[in-house]
Design a protein around this motif. Structure first.
Motif, PDB file in Angstrom:
ATOM      1  N   ILE A   1       1.420  -1.309  -1.755  1.00  0.00           N
ATOM      2  CA  ILE A   1       1.123   0.106  -2.360  1.00  0.00           C
ATOM      3  C   ILE A   1      -0.564   0.228  -2.389  1.00  0.00           C
ATOM      4  O   ILE A   1      -1.033   1.407  -2.008  1.00  0.00           O
ATOM      5  CB  ILE A   1       1.451   0.079  -3.677  1.00  0.00           C
ATOM      6  N   PHE A   2      -1.152  -0.804  -2.918  1.00  0.00           N
ATOM      7  CA  PHE A   2      -2.672  -0.502  -3.024  1.00  0.00           C
ATOM      8  C   PHE A   2      -3.334  -0.443  -1.787  1.00  0.00           C
ATOM      9  O   PHE A   2      -4.264   0.332  -1.505  1.00  0.00           O
ATOM     10  CB  PHE A   2      -3.229  -1.850  -3.746  1.00  0.00           C
ATOM     11  N   LYS A   3      -2.948  -1.452  -0.647  1.00  0.00           N
ATOM     12  CA  LYS A   3      -3.338  -1.320   0.875  1.00  0.00           C
ATOM     13  C   LYS A   3      -3.109   0.268   1.190  1.00  0.00           C
ATOM     14  O   LYS A   3      -4.136   0.819   1.991  1.00  0.00           O
ATOM     15  CB  LYS A   3      -2.596  -2.056   1.667  1.00  0.00           C
ATOM     16  N   LEU A   4      -1.952   0.784   1.062  1.00  0.00           N
ATOM     17  CA  LEU A   4      -1.665   1.958   1.649  1.00  0.00           C
ATOM     18  C   LEU A   4      -2.371   3.344   0.869  1.00  0.00           C
ATOM     19  O   LEU A   4      -3.031   4.230   1.394  1.00  0.00           O
ATOM     20  CB  LEU A   4      -0.212   2.345   1.594  1.00  0.00           C
ATOM     21  N   GLN A   5      -2.621   2.982  -0.352  1.00  0.00           N
ATOM     22  CA  GLN A   5      -3.390   3.905  -1.027  1.00  0.00           C
ATOM     23  C   GLN A   5      -4.602   3.899  -0.611  1.00  0.00           C
ATOM     24  O   GLN A   5      -5.325   5.161  -0.546  1.00  0.00           O
ATOM     25  CB  GLN A   5      -3.278   3.361  -2.690  1.00  0.00           C
ATOM     26  N   LYS A   6      -5.392   2.971  -0.132  1.00  0.00           N
ATOM     27  CA  LYS A   6      -6.687   3.088   0.245  1.00  0.00           C
ATOM     28  C   LYS A   6      -6.947   3.846   1.590  1.00  0.00           C
ATOM     29  O   LYS A   6      -7.786   4.591   1.906  1.00  0.00           O
ATOM     30  CB  LYS A   6      -7.165   1.582   0.513  1.00  0.00           C
ATOM     31  N   GLU A   7      -5.670   3.679   2.517  1.00  0.00           N
ATOM     32  CA  GLU A   7      -5.602   4.382   3.985  1.00  0.00           C
ATOM     33  C   GLU A   7      -5.370   5.760   3.693  1.00  0.00           C
ATOM     34  O   GLU A   7      -5.595   6.622   4.611  1.00  0.00           O
ATOM     35  CB  GLU A   7      -4.834   3.510   4.780  1.00  0.00           C
TER      36      GLU A   7
ATOM     37  N   HIS B   1      -4.579  10.943   0.161  1.00  0.00           N
ATOM     38  CA  HIS B   1      -4.156  12.263  -0.186  1.00  0.00           C
ATOM     39  C   HIS B   1      -2.658  12.040  -0.774  1.00  0.00           C
ATOM     40  O   HIS B   1      -1.977  12.746  -1.342  1.00  0.00           O
ATOM     41  CB  HIS B   1      -3.980  13.350   0.891  1.00  0.00           C
ATOM     42  N   LEU B   2      -2.080  10.839  -0.797  1.00  0.00           N
ATOM     43  CA  LEU B   2      -0.696  10.731  -1.395  1.00  0.00           C
ATOM     44  C   LEU B   2      -0.718  10.015  -2.701  1.00  0.00           C
ATOM     45  O   LEU B   2      -1.523   9.033  -3.079  1.00  0.00           O
ATOM     46  CB  LEU B   2       0.053   9.470  -0.285  1.00  0.00           C
ATOM     47  N   SER B   3       0.285  10.477  -3.543  1.00  0.00           N
ATOM     48  CA  SER B   3       0.223   9.868  -4.801  1.00  0.00           C
ATOM     49  C   SER B   3       1.125   8.511  -4.949  1.00  0.00           C
ATOM     50  O   SER B   3       1.683   7.947  -3.738  1.00  0.00           O
ATOM     51  CB  SER B   3       1.081  10.913  -5.732  1.00  0.00           C
ATOM     52  N   VAL B   4       1.130   7.760  -5.632  1.00  0.00           N
ATOM     53  CA  VAL B   4       1.558   6.414  -5.773  1.00  0.00           C
ATOM     54  C   VAL B   4       3.003   6.504  -5.782  1.00  0.00           C
ATOM     55  O   VAL B   4       3.834   5.730  -4.827  1.00  0.00           O
ATOM     56  CB  VAL B   4       1.266   5.713  -7.284  1.00  0.00           C
ATOM     57  N   PRO B   5       3.780   7.422  -6.433  1.00  0.00           N
ATOM     58  CA  PRO B   5       5.335   7.793  -6.002  1.00  0.00           C
ATOM     59  C   PRO B   5       5.608   7.991  -4.594  1.00  0.00           C
ATOM     60  O   PRO B   5       6.539   7.529  -4.087  1.00  0.00           O
ATOM     61  CB  PRO B   5       5.684   8.793  -7.085  1.00  0.00           C
ATOM     62  N   GLU B   6       4.634   8.860  -4.062  1.00  0.00           N
ATOM     63  CA  GLU B   6       4.878   9.142  -2.639  1.00  0.00           C
ATOM     64  C   GLU B   6       4.780   7.894  -1.421  1.00  0.00           C
ATOM     65  O   GLU B   6       5.617   7.649  -0.760  1.00  0.00           O
ATOM     66  CB  GLU B   6       3.868  10.157  -2.220  1.00  0.00           C
ATOM     67  N   ILE B   7       3.747   7.212  -2.058  1.00  0.00           N
ATOM     68  CA  ILE B   7       3.614   5.779  -1.296  1.00  0.00           C
ATOM     69  C   ILE B   7       4.585   4.871  -1.415  1.00  0.00           C
ATOM     70  O   ILE B   7       5.374   4.169  -0.367  1.00  0.00           O
ATOM     71  CB  ILE B   7       2.196   5.164  -1.841  1.00  0.00           C
ATOM     72  N   PHE B   8       5.164   4.676  -2.592  1.00  0.00           N
ATOM     73  CA  PHE B   8       6.311   3.849  -3.027  1.00  0.00           C
ATOM     74  C   PHE B   8       7.638   4.141  -2.220  1.00  0.00           C
ATOM     75  O   PHE B   8       8.226   3.474  -1.567  1.00  0.00           O
ATOM     76  CB  PHE B   8       6.679   3.933  -4.443  1.00  0.00           C
ATOM     77  N   LYS B   9       8.034   5.690  -2.299  1.00  0.00           N
ATOM     78  CA  LYS B   9       9.048   6.078  -1.452  1.00  0.00           C
ATOM     79  C   LYS B   9       8.724   5.681   0.081  1.00  0.00           C
ATOM     80  O   LYS B   9       9.793   5.507   0.723  1.00  0.00           O
ATOM     81  CB  LYS B   9       9.308   7.497  -1.764  1.00  0.00           C
ATOM     82  N   GLU B  10       7.665   6.037   0.449  1.00  0.00           N
ATOM     83  CA  GLU B  10       7.426   6.018   1.807  1.00  0.00           C
ATOM     84  C   GLU B  10       7.830   4.491   2.331  1.00  0.00           C
ATOM     85  O   GLU B  10       8.251   4.141   3.296  1.00  0.00           O
ATOM     86  CB  GLU B  10       5.994   6.258   2.224  1.00  0.00           C
TER      87      GLU B  10
END
Length: 95
Positions: free
Chosen positions: A63-69, A72-81
């Motif tokens: 999650i943290f890795k994707l959050q850096k890249e 524009h996405l929120s944590v819930p959006e990243i988690f669902k992705e």
């Protein structure tokens, strides 16, 4: 100094955990099956997620890795992705 860094990391992980719990609540309200179990993993957390009877795991590092890249996405959006990618991978592997 190390204690301060540990405290910041712990706080960051707890916020992340809270966001994942919101996704779980959203699933319950939307009437689709999702359950998650949080467990310690290395220096972070890992969630074992069951969606429609299929299990995948999501690590806080993912999650943290994707959050850096994907700022524009929120944590819930990243988690669902991440869950969607892993479920798709399972489907492909089972085909």
């Amino acid at each position: 100094m190390i204690l301060l860094i540990h405290s910041v990391n712990t706080e960051k992980l707890e916020r992340l955990s809270s966001e994942v719990q919101k996704v779980n609540e959203e699933a319950r309200q939307s009437f689709y099956e999702m359950s998650s179990v949080r467990k310690p993993c290395g220096s972070g957390y890992e969630w074992e997620v069951t969606v429609y009877g299929r299990k995948v795991s999501v690590k806080s590092e993912d999650i943290f890795k994707l959050q850096k890249e994907r700022l524009h996405l929120s944590v819930p959006e990243i988690f669902k992705e991440i869950v969607a990618w892993k479920l798709k991978t399972l489907t492909i592997l089972e085909s």
